[in-house]
Design a protein around this motif. Structure first.
Motif, short mmCIF file in Angstrom:
data_model
loop_
_atom_site.label_atom_id
_atom_site.label_comp_id
_atom_site.label_asym_id
_atom_site.label_seq_id
_atom_site.Cartn_x
_atom_site.Cartn_y
_atom_site.Cartn_z
N ILE A 197 0.38 -1.20 -0.03
CA ILE A 197 -0.58 -0.29 0.06
C ILE A 197 1.13 0.92 0.12
O ILE A 197 1.91 1.28 0.81
CB ILE A 197 -1.07 -0.12 1.79
N VAL A 199 0.74 5.56 -0.07
CA VAL A 199 0.17 6.48 0.61
C VAL A 199 0.81 8.27 -0.24
O VAL A 199 1.52 8.42 0.37
CB VAL A 199 -0.38 6.74 2.41
N TYR A 200 0.03 8.40 -0.96
CA TYR A 200 0.69 9.86 -1.71
C TYR A 200 -0.39 10.75 -0.78
O TYR A 200 -1.39 10.67 -0.65
CB TYR A 200 0.59 9.85 -3.04
N ALA A 204 -4.15 7.01 -2.89
CA ALA A 204 -3.56 6.23 -2.04
C ALA A 204 -3.32 4.73 -3.06
O ALA A 204 -4.65 4.23 -3.95
CB ALA A 204 -4.38 5.50 -0.81
N SER A 215 -5.67 2.82 -7.52
CA SER A 215 -5.59 3.60 -6.40
C SER A 215 -7.27 3.96 -6.00
O SER A 215 -8.26 3.47 -7.66
CB SER A 215 -5.67 5.16 -7.87
N ARG A 355 -5.80 8.70 5.15
CA ARG A 355 -6.87 7.65 3.36
C ARG A 355 -6.50 6.44 4.07
O ARG A 355 -6.95 5.87 2.98
CB ARG A 355 -5.51 8.29 2.27
N VAL A 356 -6.94 5.77 5.13
CA VAL A 356 -6.98 4.71 5.75
C VAL A 356 -7.21 4.67 7.22
O VAL A 356 -6.89 5.19 8.12
CB VAL A 356 -5.20 3.88 5.54
#
Length: 560
Positions: A197, A199-200, A204, A215, A355-356
């Motif tokens: 995984i 994360v940007y 993600a 994405s 984002r998680v």
């Protein structure tokens, strides 16, 4: 490279290698090769096994039991990897709001054969969310039974109606959810593991086991108690408590129209190096009038020397016939059931990454005294669906904003005292009958205080007013039990619990008196402020247990 884009990705069961870790090999303590097969092995190997699925209670074979025992051994020194199947509910709820949602499932997305037991009131909460209809409830309900017993061996019993009194087919329910989800435009990626995984700032990205990429704006971790993402967040910490469950579904029972919500054994047993206190549940099975499911469970602190599931099953075959008043030779064993349910005091679990978000059992939102999170899922699904939809729509997907969806809940933390009190350990200064005596005193007091006190507790909802009334009545009627409570749980545990008790009272005040003053002004706040305050108000409401209305239960059952 292939890149697909989704608003929300929900993981249910997959491999995860964002932070690889080598674990030492462990030798099996059960010397099956050097000795004759146990009764458990003989029984389980004689049962045809078809359609094992992921999630708690989804596997029935003896080999799966051995794998679970290896997993339990590793819990005492490290955290394992596993998965679950309840993400389809939040996926369907979010899809019904117009979000594009994808589910990643390493195995097949399907429900287990063994039924879930729940009340109609809790299923109607899925109707309120809009993902189920009352006709669907009738289609997935395999059995209905009343009354339901809370029994305490050699002490007494009380009887209640409409608590865990429905047997629901997970296979039918998941199939309905699956069809509804795909009809709404959702995508299911079965047979797909996840290797990494990433994360940007704006997304993600998930690397799947087949080399493809997915994405997503938000990842929902719905992998259950043994989520590898949770393992990383908790940094391999041992659970603070574990509920071990074994049981079976058998054919051959004659009296089969009532259930046991809880039946407490009279005394403590010694298994290996551990002291255990056994509790029981029993429910008519929807697959046939002579079929019945019985569970035996116990609460433990994970440490070397704890009994294995197979050892508990050996006790189960000895004790279950006496408990149910039937000979084992007269029963046909259809399925053997077992599970490990770890719990952490630091729950619900706050988001650690942008984002998680953890959902369901992975978030720790379930009660520490229950095993299985379907009831907590139905209770929290509406709140979480609203919050997730608002977070995604406004891009409030940083860890701090997502943490507001899994907030501190004092009623959940206050439940820890009950699990500690129900866990047996070697104590020469406490009677072996103490757990049974304490439970009967509490249940007897709650029964005297009536449904507004008893019913929420039986559905894992702790409320300040009912708790104060119950404790007060126990102190007045059984004052001599108080010193034993101090000896049993310890001063430090009681001191910690008192802090959560005070916060439970504070949250009750805030939800009852401050919430009505603030809620009308929410729409006038800026979007981010509105989101944050809405989640605080929901935390007050759910953290005090005031989301539960006991009168609704009677009303819904009358409608039925």
């Amino acid at each position: 490279m292939e890149l697909n884009k989704y608003g929300v990705s929900i993981f249910q069961r997959y491999s995860f290698a964002a932070r690889p870790q080598l674990l030492p090999r462990r030798k099996l303590c059960l010397q099956a090769q050097a000795s004759s097969p146990s009764r458990t092995q003989r029984i389980m190997e004689s049962i045809p096994v078809n359609g094992e699925v992921g999630g708690a209670g989804g596997a029935y074979s003896y080999n799966a039991l051995k794998r679970m025992d290896n997993l339990w051994s590793s819990i005492c020194s490290a955290s394992p990897v596993c998965g679950g199947t309840l993400g389809i509910f939040v996926a369907t709820a979010l899809s019904s709001r117009g979000l594009r949602v994808g589910i990643v499932e390493k195995a097949a997305l399907q429900g287990r054969e063994q039924e879930w037991n729940i009340s109609r009131k809790e299923l109607l909460e899925l109707v309120e969310v809009g993902i189920l209809t009352e006709d669907d409830i009738d289609r997935v309900t395999s059995a209905t039974f009343n009354p339901n017993r809370c029994g305490f061996e050699r002490k007494g019993e009380i009887w209640v109606n409409d608590i865990l009194n429905l047997g629901v087919s997970p296979a039918r329910l998941i199939e309905i959810m699956r069809k509804r989800f795909t009809f709404l435009g959702g995508a299911i990626l079965e047979g797909c593991g996840v290797s990494n995984i990433f994360v940007y700032e704006d997304a993600a990205v998930l690397k799947l086991s087949d080399g493809k990429f997915l994405s997503s704006r938000l990842i929902i971790d719905a992998m259950g108690n043994f989520s590898p993402v949770v393992k990383q967040i908790r940094n391999g910490r041992q659970p603070d408590g574990v509920c071990l469950v074994v049981g079976s579904c058998c054919r051959g029972f004659k009296e089969n129209c009532t259930s046991d919500v809880i039946f407490s054994s009279a005394s403590v047993n010694t298994v290996g190096q551990s002291e255990v206190h056994y509790f029981w549940e029993a429910f008519p099975a929807g697959s046939g009038p002579l079929e019945r499911t019985t569970y035996m469970f116990t609460y433990l602190f994970p440490e070397p020397g704890c009994p294995k599931l197979e050892e508990l099953l050996e006790d189960y075959w000895e004790l279950m016939p006496k408990y149910q008043g039937v000979s084992l030779e007269d029963l046909e064993v259809l399925r053997v059931i077992y599970g490990i349910f770890p719990t952490y005091r630091n729950s619900p679990l706050r988001a650690a990454f942008d984002r998680v978000l953890q959902f369901g059992d992975a978030s720790g939102v379930q009660s520490p005294v229950s095993f299985g999170g379907f009831g907590s899922l139905t209770r929290h699904l509406g709140r979480l669906t609203d919050g997730i939809y608002e977070a995604v729509s406004n891009d409030f997907l940083d860890a701090q904003s997502l943490s507001l969806l899994n907030p501190y809940m004092p009623n959940l933390s206050a439940s820890w005292l009950f699990q500690r009190a129900m866990s047996a350990k070697k104590q020469s200064n406490v009677s072996p009958d103490f757990i049974n005596e304490l439970l009967f005193a509490n249940f007897q007091s709650m029964q005297k205080l009536g449904d507004p006190v008893l019913r929420p507790f039986l559905q894992d909802v702790i409320q300040f007013g009912p708790l104060v009334k119950t404790l007060g009545l126990v102190m007045l009627t059984r004052p001599l039990i108080i010193p034993s409570i101090f000896k049993k749980v310890g001063i430090l545990v009681l001191f910690d619990w008192s802090g959560h008790f005070v916060m439970l009272g504070l949250y009750t005040f805030l939800s009852s008196f401050i919430d009505p003053l603030l809620r009308p002004f929410l729409d006038s706040f800026p979007a981010k402020t509105k989101y944050e305050w809405k989640q605080r108000l929901e935390a007050w409401k759910y953290g005090s247990g005031l989301d539960y209305k006991w009168s609704d239960s009677s009303e819904h059952d009358r409608r039925k």
